[in-house]
Write a protein that holds these residues in place. Structure first.
Motif, PDB file in Angstrom:
ATOM      1  N   ASN A 662      11.318  -1.122   4.171  1.00  0.00           N
ATOM      2  CA  ASN A 662      11.740   0.194   4.642  1.00  0.00           C
ATOM      3  C   ASN A 662      11.237   1.287   3.715  1.00  0.00           C
ATOM      4  O   ASN A 662      10.840   2.357   4.148  1.00  0.00           O
ATOM      5  N   ASP A 663      11.279   0.991   2.420  1.00  0.00           N
ATOM      6  CA  ASP A 663      10.833   1.964   1.413  1.00  0.00           C
ATOM      7  C   ASP A 663       9.958   1.230   0.406  1.00  0.00           C
ATOM      8  O   ASP A 663      10.472   0.604  -0.523  1.00  0.00           O
ATOM      9  N   PRO A 664       8.636   1.279   0.561  1.00  0.00           N
ATOM     10  CA  PRO A 664       7.755   0.560  -0.369  1.00  0.00           C
ATOM     11  C   PRO A 664       7.897   1.012  -1.815  1.00  0.00           C
ATOM     12  O   PRO A 664       7.486   0.308  -2.731  1.00  0.00           O
ATOM     13  N   GLU A 665       8.506   2.209  -2.025  1.00  0.00           N
ATOM     14  CA  GLU A 665       8.704   2.699  -3.391  1.00  0.00           C
ATOM     15  C   GLU A 665       9.916   2.050  -4.056  1.00  0.00           C
ATOM     16  O   GLU A 665      10.079   2.125  -5.266  1.00  0.00           O
ATOM     17  N   GLY A 666      10.791   1.439  -3.242  1.00  0.00           N
ATOM     18  CA  GLY A 666      11.976   0.764  -3.801  1.00  0.00           C
ATOM     19  C   GLY A 666      13.125   1.733  -3.969  1.00  0.00           C
ATOM     20  O   GLY A 666      12.951   2.859  -4.425  1.00  0.00           O
ATOM     21  N   ASN A 667      14.338   1.310  -3.572  1.00  0.00           N
ATOM     22  CA  ASN A 667      15.501   2.192  -3.694  1.00  0.00           C
ATOM     23  C   ASN A 667      16.522   1.675  -4.693  1.00  0.00           C
ATOM     24  O   ASN A 667      17.624   2.155  -4.757  1.00  0.00           O
ATOM     25  N   ARG A 668      16.179   0.668  -5.464  1.00  0.00           N
ATOM     26  CA  ARG A 668      17.023   0.206  -6.559  1.00  0.00           C
ATOM     27  C   ARG A 668      16.123  -0.348  -7.660  1.00  0.00           C
ATOM     28  O   ARG A 668      14.991  -0.754  -7.398  1.00  0.00           O
ATOM     29  N   PRO A 669      16.599  -0.331  -8.907  1.00  0.00           N
ATOM     30  CA  PRO A 669      15.687  -0.580 -10.024  1.00  0.00           C
ATOM     31  C   PRO A 669      15.566  -2.027 -10.480  1.00  0.00           C
ATOM     32  O   PRO A 669      14.875  -2.288 -11.444  1.00  0.00           O
ATOM     33  N   ASN A 670      16.223  -2.968  -9.794  1.00  0.00           N
ATOM     34  CA  ASN A 670      16.254  -4.309 -10.383  1.00  0.00           C
ATOM     35  C   ASN A 670      15.889  -5.418  -9.407  1.00  0.00           C
ATOM     36  O   ASN A 670      16.589  -6.409  -9.277  1.00  0.00           O
ATOM     37  N   ARG A 722      11.471  -1.627  -9.992  1.00  0.00           N
ATOM     38  CA  ARG A 722      11.733  -0.874  -8.769  1.00  0.00           C
ATOM     39  C   ARG A 722      10.720  -1.210  -7.669  1.00  0.00           C
ATOM     40  O   ARG A 722      11.067  -1.299  -6.501  1.00  0.00           O
ATOM     41  N   ASN A 723       9.467  -1.380  -8.041  1.00  0.00           N
ATOM     42  CA  ASN A 723       8.438  -1.623  -7.041  1.00  0.00           C
ATOM     43  C   ASN A 723       7.226  -2.272  -7.698  1.00  0.00           C
ATOM     44  O   ASN A 723       7.199  -2.471  -8.924  1.00  0.00           O
ATOM     45  N   VAL A 724       6.215  -2.576  -6.882  1.00  0.00           N
ATOM     46  CA  VAL A 724       5.047  -3.282  -7.384  1.00  0.00           C
ATOM     47  C   VAL A 724       4.237  -2.428  -8.348  1.00  0.00           C
ATOM     48  O   VAL A 724       3.579  -2.941  -9.258  1.00  0.00           O
ATOM     49  N   ASP A 725       4.286  -1.096  -8.191  1.00  0.00           N
ATOM     50  CA  ASP A 725       3.556  -0.223  -9.111  1.00  0.00           C
ATOM     51  C   ASP A 725       4.138  -0.299 -10.518  1.00  0.00           C
ATOM     52  O   ASP A 725       3.398  -0.371 -11.510  1.00  0.00           O
ATOM     53  N   GLN A 726       5.486  -0.275 -10.623  1.00  0.00           N
ATOM     54  CA  GLN A 726       6.108  -0.400 -11.936  1.00  0.00           C
ATOM     55  C   GLN A 726       5.811  -1.769 -12.539  1.00  0.00           C
ATOM     56  O   GLN A 726       5.541  -1.897 -13.732  1.00  0.00           O
ATOM     57  N   LEU A 727       5.825  -2.797 -11.684  1.00  0.00           N
ATOM     58  CA  LEU A 727       5.533  -4.152 -12.168  1.00  0.00           C
ATOM     59  C   LEU A 727       4.105  -4.232 -12.700  1.00  0.00           C
ATOM     60  O   LEU A 727       3.857  -4.826 -13.755  1.00  0.00           O
ATOM     61  N   GLN A 728       3.161  -3.627 -11.987  1.00  0.00           N
ATOM     62  CA  GLN A 728       1.769  -3.673 -12.431  1.00  0.00           C
ATOM     63  C   GLN A 728       1.598  -2.924 -13.745  1.00  0.00           C
ATOM     64  O   GLN A 728       0.861  -3.365 -14.641  1.00  0.00           O
ATOM     65  N   HIS A 729       2.303  -1.784 -13.870  1.00  0.00           N
ATOM     66  CA  HIS A 729       2.236  -1.022 -15.126  1.00  0.00           C
ATOM     67  C   HIS A 729       2.788  -1.852 -16.278  1.00  0.00           C
ATOM     68  O   HIS A 729       2.218  -1.878 -17.376  1.00  0.00           O
ATOM     69  N   LEU A 730       3.891  -2.556 -16.019  1.00  0.00           N
ATOM     70  CA  LEU A 730       4.493  -3.428 -17.036  1.00  0.00           C
ATOM     71  C   LEU A 730       3.513  -4.532 -17.430  1.00  0.00           C
ATOM     72  O   LEU A 730       3.340  -4.835 -18.617  1.00  0.00           O
ATOM     73  N   MET A 731       2.849  -5.138 -16.439  1.00  0.00           N
ATOM     74  CA  MET A 731       1.908  -6.221 -16.726  1.00  0.00           C
ATOM     75  C   MET A 731       0.695  -5.709 -17.498  1.00  0.00           C
ATOM     76  O   MET A 731       0.200  -6.375 -18.414  1.00  0.00           O
ATOM     77  N   ASP A 732       0.222  -4.510 -17.132  1.00  0.00           N
ATOM     78  CA  ASP A 732      -0.916  -3.932 -17.849  1.00  0.00           C
ATOM     79  C   ASP A 732      -0.555  -3.692 -19.308  1.00  0.00           C
ATOM     80  O   ASP A 732      -1.370  -3.942 -20.219  1.00  0.00           O
TER      81      ASP A 732
END
Length: 748
Positions: A662-670, A722-732
């Motif tokens: 529904n929201d690809p940006e994510g509506n919760r942080p965990n 929160r979302n795949v973008d934050q996960l990718q930033h964390l992995m980078d």
């Protein structure tokens, strides 16, 4: 401040004899004689007589020019813990102040605790509370910890790591809070030496290699800055250079993912002048000659740090064409910068005076954060919670806001007007009804930014809302709100808790009668370590328990049973080819579990709602390409599209459904995501990876590591994002850690 060579008692004596009166010096000497007598025959792990440790501690305190009672406490700080001497005997001879300081530093004994962590937490609580009553307690403890860190090499590696971690987490931030810059820097460097020795020695070696070049740069820069300031004719001034500390370089390399060769500001120039006017004049002269870097100027004179630090900071393009940091302050500001709160205990210059320079009222603001420890204690249920609260409230990132009168208040990042109201005074917080920021009305959800002028609007009567508990960012405000509701009558809190829970369950379409019966309330209370259903409702009413926590526990059996029944009916309908019938079953019987639900995050094509679970085998997060798979007893399980556990056989393809976020940006942080890190097996690599992860998410749920036969280290992490973008930033970020070869998501 000497860092390696042990000083003799005579050398330390000479330091404090310079600023104490003769009678005070004799009292301190007598404490040394008592300590020497009581520690006779005791040895340290270094092989030295034990008395050398208190001598070095007092040497550190004397360098800070601490008062007589602090020096006496330094000599006696281990006497009660390690010898037959009692605190009552110390009190009779040296008075209440010395006895209280020694007691504050002394570890807890004769009390049984369940774990090492609990013992450490209780010791920290005892120390922090004693410190809040007399700041000299922590100054003695910091001196004690500094000397222990200087001799840490004699301990086994696991103990070195534990003590270094504790030092970096608690004692170095406390030294920073108190403005004890030299102690903070040395504690940080020594901690890094044991937590990540490879990086420590690598940076030290590279700094030594470039030392000659750096010394030449400092000499050229200081000479040119001297000439620029000399044209002002301002009178006495000094210009000197100093290299950056190893830990600060390490943080810059890890936080900004830079190699040592990419860090140019390895040194800083310090300018000392007589007056504030001269500070700004010197700044003008420097900016007139060298171009300043935009955004790198900070005025800590007009807006001092909470620990009292004042200085002008600017970064210029220096004589060699590279960035150069310049700090400008008065000689008095420099004294406070070096000694921090300890500067308030320095004696007057006339040697015979017995009068101690106690903290002035005008200086009290520098200690407000430390004094607030007493308030943080009020809302803590145990020692570990209290220590976590202190670390969160005192050592987290901060914002600085103004009251309409121009007073500066320091608040945790994310603070709202309610946080500021409680920071001003508890009564202001309890009576808050609104706020103005920079002259405009704002909602209480407004997030305060540094530089905001915040005016709190109050009412004659308290207007506290339980919703504030989820709104505030500071532990102090949260504790005060909880304390307010805790003071309400028990029946009021029970009624409030019941109303909150009933409304929540109705909103989630969960059965009130089945969920809220006495048997279920009592059973849920037991799960949460409470005696009765009324205790549960009362704790919910005054904010000790969260609404989601209680609702989840209260309805877990009901939800589990309903999900299993419904999933089985849906599966039977779908497998028999009656797809529309299965979807109709879902439409009629849909129920949302309490809490954050995948049902609310994911849409299934052609179906309004459905029982949904995120797969544990591939841990999808918002932004991933996903599919749904009908699973017996579990409804629809959502997988990443490339997950190998999604069946590919034709006979099962009818159970695969199209799903979307529904929201690809994510509506919760965990949202959970599982990762595996492959790295070299070197000391400190796990700590480096964890630090990198913690810098990019507040949810590190699990971590484990093992070393393979080929020497490769595998680190398994479970994180919340929160979302795949934050996960990718964390992995980078984690992939940039030294000696990390690869990081990837896991398919179980």
């Amino acid at each position: 401040m000497p860092k390696s060579k042990n000083r003799s008692f005579e050398e330390v004596h000479d330091v404090y004899a310079e600023y104490l009166s003769e009678s005070q010096t004799q009292e301190v000497d007598s404490a040394y004689e008592l300590a020497k007598k009581m520690h006779a025959g005791q040895k340290r792990k270094t092989g030295e007589d034990y008395i050398y440790h208190p001598i070095q501690v007092v040497g550190i305190l004397a360098d800070l020019k601490m008062d007589k009672d602090t020096l006496i406490s330094g000599f006696l700080h281990d006497v009660v813990e390690d010898t037959p001497e009692s605190n009552d005997q110390i009190r009779k001879v040296y008075g209440d102040d010395v006895a209280d300081i020694v007691d504050g530093v002394t570890k807890l004994g004769k009390i049984h605790y369940e774990s090492t962590e609990e013992i450490m937490a209780e010791n920290h609580r005892k120390l922090l509370l004693a410190m809040a009553k007399d700041i000299r307690v922590i100054i003695v403890k910091l001196a004690d910890r500094l000397h222990n860190m200087r001799t840490l090499e004699v301990h086994r590696p696991e103990k070195q790591h534990r003590i270094a971690s504790e030092t970096l987490d608690i004692y170095a931030p406390l030294a920073h809070r108190l403005g004890l810059a030299n102690i903070k820097w040395e504690l940080e460097d020594l901690s890094l030496r044991y937590l990540d020795p490879d990086q420590y020695y690598r940076i030290a070696k590279m700094m030594h290699t470039r030392r000659e070049e750096r010394d030449k740069e400092i000499a050229v820069a200081t000479e040119q800055i001297k000439r620029a300031i000399d044209t002002l004719k301002i009178g006495h001034f000094e210009v000197n250079g100093r290299p950056k500390h190893i830990y600060s370089i390490y943080r810059k390399m890890t936080d900004k993912h830079k190699h040592f060769s990419e860090i140019y500001d390895l040194l800083a120039i310090r300018v000392l002048v007589d007056s504030v006017v001269d500070c700004y004049a010197a700044l003008g002269a420097i900016h007139a000659k060298w171009k300043p870097l935009p955004g790198r100027f900070k005025d800590y004179i007009a807006l001092p740090k909470p620990n009292g630090y004042q200085s002008l900071h600017t970064t210029i393009i220096g004589p060699n064409g590279r960035p150069l940091e310049v700090q400008i302050r008065t000689f008095e500001m420099h004294r406070v910068a070096e000694f921090g709160v300890a500067a308030h205990w320095a004696y007057k210059e006339n040697k015979g005076s017995d009068r101690q320079a106690k903290i002035k009222n005008s200086d009290q603001q520098h200690l407000n954060a430390i004094q607030g420890i007493l308030e943080l204690q009020e809302g803590a249920t145990d020692a570990e919670q209290f220590v976590d609260t202190v670390k969160g409230d005192l050592f987290s990132d901060r914002v600085y806001a103004f009251t309409p009168r121009g007073d500066v208040l320091e608040l945790p990042v994310g603070s709202k007007p309610i946080d500021m109201a409680f920071a001003i005074h508890s009564d202001v917080g309890l009576h808050t009804v609104g706020a103005k920021v920079n002259g405009k009305i704002v909602p209480l959800e407004y997030e305060i930014k540094t530089g905001d002028i915040v005016e709190i609007i109050t009412s004659p009567t308290p207007k506290v809302s339980r919703d504030w508990l989820s709104l505030v960012a500071s532990r102090r405000a949260r504790n005060k709100i909880r304390a307010y509701f805790r003071q309400q009558t028990r029946s009021t809190n029970i009624d409030a808790g019941r109303q909150m829970l009933e409304k929540y369950l109705q909103d989630k379409q969960l059965p009130l009668e089945e969920s809220m019966n006495e048997e279920n309330l009592t059973a849920t209370a037991a799960k949460l370590h409470l005696f009765s259903g009324d205790d549960l409702l009362a704790a919910l009413g005054y904010g000790e328990l969260s609404l989601q926590q209680v609702a989840n526990r209260l309805t877990e059996d009901i939800r589990r049973r309903r999900e299993a029944e419904k999933a089985e009916a849906v599966q039977e309908a779908l497998m028999s080819g009656e797809e529309e019938a299965g979807k109709e079953l879902i439409r009629k019987g849909s129920a949302h579990p309490a809490g954050n639900n995948p049902e609310e995050d994911i849409t299934i094509a052609g179906i309004d709602s459905m029982l949904i679970h995120l797969s544990k085998c591939c841990t999808p997060v918002p932004g991933d390409r996903i599919v749904g798979y009908v699973t017996k007893g579990r409804g629809v399980t959502v997988h990443r599209i490339q997950c190998p556990n999604v069946p590919k056989t034709p006979e099962r393809s009818q159970r695969i459904l199209q799903v979307d976020w529904n929201d690809p940006e994510g509506n919760r942080p965990n949202y959970d995501a599982d990762l595996i890190v492959t790295s070299a097996d070197r000391p400190g690599v796990l700590n480096d990876v964890i630090r990198s992860v913690n810098a990019n998410t507040h949810y590190l749920n699990a971590v484990s590591a093992h070393v393979q036969k080929d020497g490769v280290c595998l680190i398994n992490l479970s994180v919340g994002v929160r979302n795949v973008d934050q996960l990718q930033h964390l992995m980078d970020a984690a992939s940039g850690v030294h000696d990390v070869y690869e990081i990837s998501r896991v398919f179980h």
